[in-house]
Design a protein around this motif. Sequence first.
Motif, PDB file in Angstrom:
ATOM      1  N   PRO A 178       0.826  -1.211   0.000  1.00 49.65           N
ATOM      2  CA  PRO A 178       0.000   0.000   0.000  1.00 49.65           C
ATOM      3  C   PRO A 178       0.858   1.259   0.000  1.00 49.65           C
ATOM      4  O   PRO A 178       1.958   1.280   0.551  1.00 49.65           O
ATOM      5  N   GLU A 179       0.354   2.296  -0.615  1.00 51.45           N
ATOM      6  CA  GLU A 179       1.110   3.536  -0.724  1.00 51.45           C
ATOM      7  C   GLU A 179       1.375   4.142   0.652  1.00 51.45           C
ATOM      8  O   GLU A 179       0.588   3.991   1.594  1.00 51.45           O
ATOM      9  N   ASP A 180       2.515   4.809   0.771  1.00 48.58           N
ATOM     10  CA  ASP A 180       2.919   5.497   1.991  1.00 48.58           C
ATOM     11  C   ASP A 180       1.819   6.490   2.391  1.00 48.58           C
ATOM     12  O   ASP A 180       1.544   7.441   1.654  1.00 48.58           O
ATOM     13  N   PRO A 181       1.174   6.297   3.552  1.00 49.17           N
ATOM     14  CA  PRO A 181       0.086   7.209   3.933  1.00 49.17           C
ATOM     15  C   PRO A 181       0.549   8.638   4.151  1.00 49.17           C
ATOM     16  O   PRO A 181      -0.248   9.565   4.022  1.00 49.17           O
ATOM     17  N   SER A 182       1.823   8.829   4.479  1.00 49.51           N
ATOM     18  CA  SER A 182       2.286  10.206   4.684  1.00 49.51           C
ATOM     19  C   SER A 182       2.254  10.984   3.372  1.00 49.51           C
ATOM     20  O   SER A 182       2.083  12.200   3.372  1.00 49.51           O
ATOM     21  N   TRP A 183       2.419  10.271   2.250  1.00 53.82           N
ATOM     22  CA  TRP A 183       2.357  10.936   0.947  1.00 53.82           C
ATOM     23  C   TRP A 183       0.917  11.205   0.533  1.00 53.82           C
ATOM     24  O   TRP A 183       0.601  12.274   0.009  1.00 53.82           O
ATOM     25  N   THR A 184       0.025  10.237   0.748  1.00 61.43           N
ATOM     26  CA  THR A 184      -1.374  10.458   0.376  1.00 61.43           C
ATOM     27  C   THR A 184      -1.985  11.560   1.242  1.00 61.43           C
ATOM     28  O   THR A 184      -2.735  12.407   0.743  1.00 61.43           O
ATOM     29  N   ASP A 185      -1.635  11.577   2.532  1.00 60.79           N
ATOM     30  CA  ASP A 185      -2.142  12.641   3.408  1.00 60.79           C
ATOM     31  C   ASP A 185      -1.590  14.000   2.983  1.00 60.79           C
ATOM     32  O   ASP A 185      -2.327  14.997   2.942  1.00 60.79           O
ATOM     33  N   ALA A 186      -0.302  14.037   2.679  1.00 61.67           N
ATOM     34  CA  ALA A 186       0.304  15.299   2.245  1.00 61.67           C
ATOM     35  C   ALA A 186      -0.341  15.791   0.963  1.00 61.67           C
ATOM     36  O   ALA A 186      -0.665  16.983   0.826  1.00 61.67           O
ATOM     37  N   TRP A 187      -0.531  14.881   0.024  1.00 61.94           N
ATOM     38  CA  TRP A 187      -1.117  15.250  -1.267  1.00 61.94           C
ATOM     39  C   TRP A 187      -2.492  15.906  -1.083  1.00 61.94           C
ATOM     40  O   TRP A 187      -2.806  16.922  -1.718  1.00 61.94           O
ATOM     41  N   ASN A 188      -3.288  15.335  -0.206  1.00 63.87           N
ATOM     42  CA  ASN A 188      -4.634  15.861   0.016  1.00 63.87           C
ATOM     43  C   ASN A 188      -4.620  17.233   0.668  1.00 63.87           C
ATOM     44  O   ASN A 188      -5.551  18.021   0.486  1.00 63.87           O
ATOM     45  N   ASN A 189      -3.552  17.531   1.418  1.00 65.76           N
ATOM     46  CA  ASN A 189      -3.503  18.803   2.150  1.00 65.76           C
ATOM     47  C   ASN A 189      -2.763  19.911   1.413  1.00 65.76           C
ATOM     48  O   ASN A 189      -2.858  21.081   1.811  1.00 65.76           O
ATOM     49  N   LEU A 190      -2.020  19.559   0.377  1.00 63.98           N
ATOM     50  CA  LEU A 190      -1.263  20.594  -0.337  1.00 63.98           C
ATOM     51  C   LEU A 190      -2.212  21.587  -0.988  1.00 63.98           C
ATOM     52  O   LEU A 190      -3.185  21.202  -1.652  1.00 63.98           O
ATOM     53  N   ASP A 191      -1.895  22.870  -0.819  1.00 66.46           N
ATOM     54  CA  ASP A 191      -2.798  23.933  -1.286  1.00 66.46           C
ATOM     55  C   ASP A 191      -2.196  24.771  -2.404  1.00 66.46           C
ATOM     56  O   ASP A 191      -2.765  25.791  -2.791  1.00 66.46           O
ATOM     57  N   GLY A 192      -1.058  24.364  -2.926  1.00 70.02           N
ATOM     58  CA  GLY A 192      -0.428  25.092  -4.023  1.00 70.02           C
ATOM     59  C   GLY A 192      -0.171  24.160  -5.194  1.00 70.02           C
ATOM     60  O   GLY A 192      -0.699  23.046  -5.261  1.00 70.02           O
ATOM     61  N   TRP A 193       0.640  24.617  -6.121  1.00 72.61           N
ATOM     62  CA  TRP A 193       1.054  23.768  -7.246  1.00 72.61           C
ATOM     63  C   TRP A 193       1.648  22.483  -6.677  1.00 72.61           C
ATOM     64  O   TRP A 193       2.439  22.514  -5.737  1.00 72.61           O
ATOM     65  N   LYS A 194       1.300  21.333  -7.279  1.00 68.20           N
ATOM     66  CA  LYS A 194       1.830  20.070  -6.758  1.00 68.20           C
ATOM     67  C   LYS A 194       1.906  19.035  -7.877  1.00 68.20           C
ATOM     68  O   LYS A 194       1.096  19.028  -8.807  1.00 68.20           O
ATOM     69  N   ARG A 195       2.920  18.166  -7.770  1.00 70.36           N
ATOM     70  CA  ARG A 195       3.046  17.020  -8.648  1.00 70.36           C
ATOM     71  C   ARG A 195       3.594  15.859  -7.827  1.00 70.36           C
ATOM     72  O   ARG A 195       4.461  16.046  -6.963  1.00 70.36           O
ATOM     73  N   TRP A 196       3.117  14.647  -8.149  1.00 67.63           N
ATOM     74  CA  TRP A 196       3.568  13.427  -7.500  1.00 67.63           C
ATOM     75  C   TRP A 196       3.976  12.475  -8.620  1.00 67.63           C
ATOM     76  O   TRP A 196       3.132  12.000  -9.381  1.00 67.63           O
ATOM     77  N   LEU A 197       5.270  12.205  -8.720  1.00 78.49           N
ATOM     78  CA  LEU A 197       5.797  11.375  -9.788  1.00 78.49           C
ATOM     79  C   LEU A 197       6.363  10.083  -9.210  1.00 78.49           C
ATOM     80  O   LEU A 197       7.037  10.100  -8.179  1.00 78.49           O
ATOM     81  N   THR A 198       6.106   8.962  -9.884  1.00 79.73           N
ATOM     82  CA  THR A 198       6.694   7.680  -9.527  1.00 79.73           C
ATOM     83  C   THR A 198       7.585   7.227 -10.673  1.00 79.73           C
ATOM     84  O   THR A 198       7.195   7.306 -11.843  1.00 79.73           O
TER      85      THR A 198
END
Length: 390
Positions: free
Chosen positions: A298-318
């Motif tokens: 399962p994906e790292d929950p700290s990343w999914t939580d961070a992603w949901n809370n980010l309020d500016g420009w954001k990208r998540w690359l694997t």
Amino acid sequence: MTRTRRTAAAAALLLALPLSVVAAVPALAAPAPAASATVQASVQIELPRPTGPFAVGRQILHLIDQQRTDPWVPSAGPRQLMVSMYYPAKAGTGGPAPYMTPEAARLMLDLKVPGNTIPTETVVDTRTWSRTDATPEHGRFPLVVLSPGFTMPRTELTALAEDLTSHGYVVALVDHTYENAGTTFPDGHTTTCVMCGKFRTPEDWAGLDASRAKDVSFVLDQLTGPGRPAWRYAHLIDRSRIGMAGHSVGGAATVPTMLTDDRVRAGVNLDGTMDFAVPATGLKGKPLLMIGHPLDGPEDPSWTDAWNNLDGWKRWLTVAGSDHSTFTDVPVLTEPLGLPHPPTTTISPERGVQLTREYVTAFFDLQLKGRPQPILDGPTPQNPEITFQP
């Protein structure tokens, strides 16, 4: 156990692992000394050449924070840091820049490679593209602070530092004393990893992230604060354009740094578990680029939580075929030495460096220079390893 990018590191290259993790993965033992010594002695390791138009200069700074007692060894007195400063330079000036000091290299190898027999000079003599005390170019350039992973010396991000510099950035590459295998100071003494094995809980790791944020802010004070700067070429820095990137814990530390220091406008997390959480209110609208390796659970929950809370420009690359070390110099160092890597790691060391450089530079070109970067808008045929998530 909750799956995180820190626990995922148990499958990463041996050299990238904390001591406590190395002991838990005997299958990743180093090659037998007799078989490996001949190969290692003849190896000449070379970092990938920077891709930008500028030559790269380097100077080493010793900074002392008289306002802060060392958080890990209070008896040592004020917090002391070693910082490598990279800057756009005039071609053909300066002298060779060694990769790292012999004592720091020996301590790193001894910490990371059980039964280490690798000649220290093999790492010390790694070919870099920096020139010591090179003549600086004219102009003012954005500043990027780089922070390495836990237990790793600052040199693990040399290839990234050199490439950013070649594209017109000043780079401050910070060693976080007592948090890595070894840091050599001007008087010749080399500190060791006092804190190795001592961070057990998410709260411990969050405290480490916060401490690194204080280190970074102090470095910025010394480079851009009022009064006489600690670096002779500080005039090269455009103080209005500052970013931060880091690997593992160094990447996670971008969160508390951007929250507490308004000078840092943009951040990059290279595969770091974010124990210091992005608050529900976000990062003050600041942009964050997250680049990581695929997890086998399962994906790292700290990343999914961070992603949901980010309020500016954001990208998540694997990055397909990568591991925790892909975003550093480590695979470039270990592959020529014959050290093993996880079977799921299919990306070559050179390709890992190339992709890391390309996307990190594009991010800072967009966020600090205002230059459009289509590569950050979505998947591209030339980089099929990159998946945009979620």
